[in-house]
Scaffold this active site. Structure first.
Site, short mmCIF file in Angstrom:
data_model
loop_
_atom_site.label_atom_id
_atom_site.label_comp_id
_atom_site.label_asym_id
_atom_site.label_seq_id
_atom_site.Cartn_x
_atom_site.Cartn_y
_atom_site.Cartn_z
N GLY A 18 0.83 -1.22 0.00
CA GLY A 18 0.00 0.00 0.00
C GLY A 18 0.85 1.26 0.00
O GLY A 18 0.51 2.26 0.63
N ASN A 95 1.87 -2.35 5.38
CA ASN A 95 1.25 -1.04 5.60
C ASN A 95 -0.19 -0.99 5.09
O ASN A 95 -1.01 -0.27 5.66
CB ASN A 95 2.09 0.04 4.92
CG ASN A 95 1.35 1.34 4.81
OD1 ASN A 95 1.22 2.09 5.79
ND2 ASN A 95 0.82 1.63 3.62
N SER A 151 -2.95 0.34 14.53
CA SER A 151 -3.68 1.56 14.91
C SER A 151 -3.98 1.56 16.40
O SER A 151 -4.15 0.49 17.01
CB SER A 151 -5.00 1.60 14.13
OG SER A 151 -5.85 2.58 14.68
N TYR A 164 -12.41 -2.92 12.92
CA TYR A 164 -11.07 -2.50 12.47
C TYR A 164 -10.06 -2.72 13.59
O TYR A 164 -8.98 -3.30 13.38
CB TYR A 164 -11.16 -1.02 12.09
CG TYR A 164 -9.87 -0.31 11.75
CD1 TYR A 164 -9.08 -0.69 10.68
CD2 TYR A 164 -9.46 0.80 12.50
CE1 TYR A 164 -7.91 0.01 10.36
CE2 TYR A 164 -8.31 1.50 12.19
CZ TYR A 164 -7.53 1.09 11.12
OH TYR A 164 -6.39 1.79 10.80
N LYS A 168 -6.70 -5.13 13.70
CA LYS A 168 -5.37 -4.58 14.01
C LYS A 168 -4.80 -5.26 15.26
O LYS A 168 -3.59 -5.52 15.32
CB LYS A 168 -5.45 -3.07 14.21
CG LYS A 168 -5.74 -2.27 12.94
CD LYS A 168 -4.63 -2.38 11.92
CE LYS A 168 -4.68 -1.29 10.85
NZ LYS A 168 -3.72 -1.54 9.75
N1 LIG Z 1 -4.65 7.36 8.10
C1 LIG Z 1 -4.81 7.23 9.41
O1 LIG Z 1 -5.32 8.12 10.13
C2 LIG Z 1 -4.37 5.94 10.09
C3 LIG Z 1 -4.51 5.84 11.48
C4 LIG Z 1 -4.09 4.67 12.12
C5 LIG Z 1 -3.57 3.63 11.37
N2 LIG Z 1 -3.48 3.75 10.01
C6 LIG Z 1 -2.93 2.63 9.26
O2 LIG Z 1 -1.82 3.09 8.48
C7 LIG Z 1 -1.76 2.35 7.26
C8 LIG Z 1 -1.68 3.31 6.07
O3 LIG Z 1 -2.77 4.19 6.09
P1 LIG Z 1 -2.92 5.37 5.01
O4 LIG Z 1 -3.95 6.30 5.57
O5 LIG Z 1 -1.58 5.89 4.65
O6 LIG Z 1 -3.53 4.56 3.76
P2 LIG Z 1 -4.19 5.12 2.38
O7 LIG Z 1 -5.67 5.09 2.48
O8 LIG Z 1 -3.53 6.40 2.00
O9 LIG Z 1 -3.79 3.95 1.39
C9 LIG Z 1 -2.45 3.73 0.99
C10 LIG Z 1 -2.44 2.88 -0.26
O10 LIG Z 1 -2.89 1.55 0.02
C11 LIG Z 1 -3.41 1.04 -1.20
N3 LIG Z 1 -4.22 -0.16 -0.91
C12 LIG Z 1 -5.48 -0.20 -0.40
N4 LIG Z 1 -5.90 -1.47 -0.33
C13 LIG Z 1 -4.89 -2.26 -0.79
C14 LIG Z 1 -4.74 -3.66 -0.98
N5 LIG Z 1 -5.72 -4.52 -0.66
N6 LIG Z 1 -3.57 -4.13 -1.48
C15 LIG Z 1 -2.57 -3.27 -1.83
N7 LIG Z 1 -2.67 -1.92 -1.69
C16 LIG Z 1 -3.82 -1.43 -1.17
C17 LIG Z 1 -4.22 2.22 -1.75
O11 LIG Z 1 -4.43 2.09 -3.16
C18 LIG Z 1 -3.32 3.40 -1.40
O12 LIG Z 1 -2.48 3.81 -2.48
C19 LIG Z 1 -2.97 1.42 7.25
O13 LIG Z 1 -2.59 0.14 7.72
C20 LIG Z 1 -3.92 2.07 8.25
O14 LIG Z 1 -4.80 1.13 8.82
C21 LIG Z 1 -3.86 4.89 9.35
#
Ligand SMILES: NC(=O)c1ccc[n+]([C@@H]2O[C@H](COP(=O)([O-])OP(=O)(O)OC[C@H]3O[C@@H](n4cnc5c(N)ncnc54)[C@H](O)[C@@H]3O)[C@@H](O)[C@H]2O)c1
Length: 261
Positions: A18, A95, A151, A164, A168
């Site tokens: 991702g 990720n 998370s 979710y 996690k």
């Molecule tokens: N954004 C937040 O506030 C937040 C908070 C806590 C934890 N997280 C965790 O951090 C990580 C990254 O979050 P983010 O907000 O940067 O993500 P994002 O939504 O920006 O996604 C990043 C990329 O992941 C790709 N993706 C989605 N599903 C996929 C799949 N099945 N296989 C391959 N690629 C895939 C998408 O196309 C995108 O380019 C995640 O694990 C999320 O759960 C995020």
């Protein structure tokens, strides 16, 4: 006294899932800047290619730079095909996840069991499947790093994010057990638990509703939400030689967040 440089990843290779945007993109860029060849996984081919190009042209072109590889981490066949393209790697950063759209939050009692699967598939099954695919080679070469992005919804619990958070939390349990099994083979496994990251649709929502952001910020002692780049330095440390005695842990990167119940 000899202290290893934490940011020396020359000669190492990595897959970041991702990594076409957000947190994964920043971690991939940091690993490449530290010298690793980084495979930018995403299910969206354009995002993967653009991210790999940007990282390479931004000077994240250590010995290897960045290359795109398309796969949905919830699809076992696609992950096998990805591994054929990349070959063995030294570092896996799990990720890809389903970050909640803050305005789609639902109480557990209001969810339907059919809706739980996609959360478990990407946040737990995907993590296990990708790790499993690359683990044998890490064990054989007696060196490897697995970092999984989780998370605070799973570390401490959050209203409206129960499923979710469960997925996690599963990834954290998986990491702790894995660390016990693989430590003697030079392989470490850790998690980074994030608070709220301000980017993408969440950013747009906060721009439109600043009063909601102000309310949420009361829970953040540092007075701001995270940026996608905030977790990258810790990820590089955990993936480096200097991280060899750090395993089985979950590290919050969250601006000191604590839920106000
Ligand atoms: N954004 C937040 O506030 C937040 C908070 C806590 C934890 N997280 C965790 O951090 C990580 C990254 O979050 P983010 O907000 O940067 O993500 P994002 O939504 O920006 O996604 C990043 C990329 O992941 C790709 N993706 C989605 N599903 C996929 C799949 N099945 N296989 C391959 N690629 C895939 C998408 O196309 C995108 O380019 C995640 O694990 C999320 O759960 C995020």
């Amino acid at each position: 006294m000899s202290v290893p440089l934490y940011a020396d990843l020359d000669g190492r290779s990595a897959v970041v899932t991702g990594a076409g945007g957000g947190v994964g993109y920043e971690i991939a860029g940091a690993l490449a800047t530290a010298g690793a060849l980084v495979w930018i996984n995403d299910l969206d081919a354009d995002r993967a290619s653009e991210a790999a190009e940007a990282i390479t042209s931004n000077g994240g072109d250590g010995p290897g730079g960045a290359r795109p590889v398309v796969a949905d981490v919830t699809d076992a066949d696609a992950i096998a095909a990805m591994a054929e393209t990349t070959g063995p790697v030294d570092i896996v950063v799990n990720n890809a996840g389903l970050p909640l759209r803050r305005f789609d939050l639902k109480r557990f009692a209001e969810t339907e069991p059919q809706s739980w699967h996609e959360w478990i598939e990407i946040n737990l099954f995907g993590v296990m499947q990708v790790t499993h695919t690359y683990l044998s080679d890490m064990l054989e070469q007696e060196w490897g790093r697995v970092v999984t992005i989780v998370s605070d919804a799973g570390r401490v619990g959050e209203r409206g994010q129960v499923v979710y958070g469960a997925a996690k939390a599963g990834a954290m349990g998986f990491t702790r057990g894995l660390a016990m099994e693989v430590g003697r083979h030079g392989v470490t496994a850790n998690c980074i638990a994030l608070g709220s990251i301000r980017h993408g649709v969440i950013s747009e929502a906060y721009d439109a509703n600043p009063e909601i952001e102000a309310k949420i910020l009361r829970n953040y002692p540092v007075g701001r939400l995270g940026t996608p780049a905030d977790p990258a330095p810790l990820a590089v440390l955990l993936c480096s030689e200097a991280g060899s005695w750090i395993t089985g842990q979950v590290y919050p990167v969250n601006g000191g967040y604590s839920s106000s119940l």
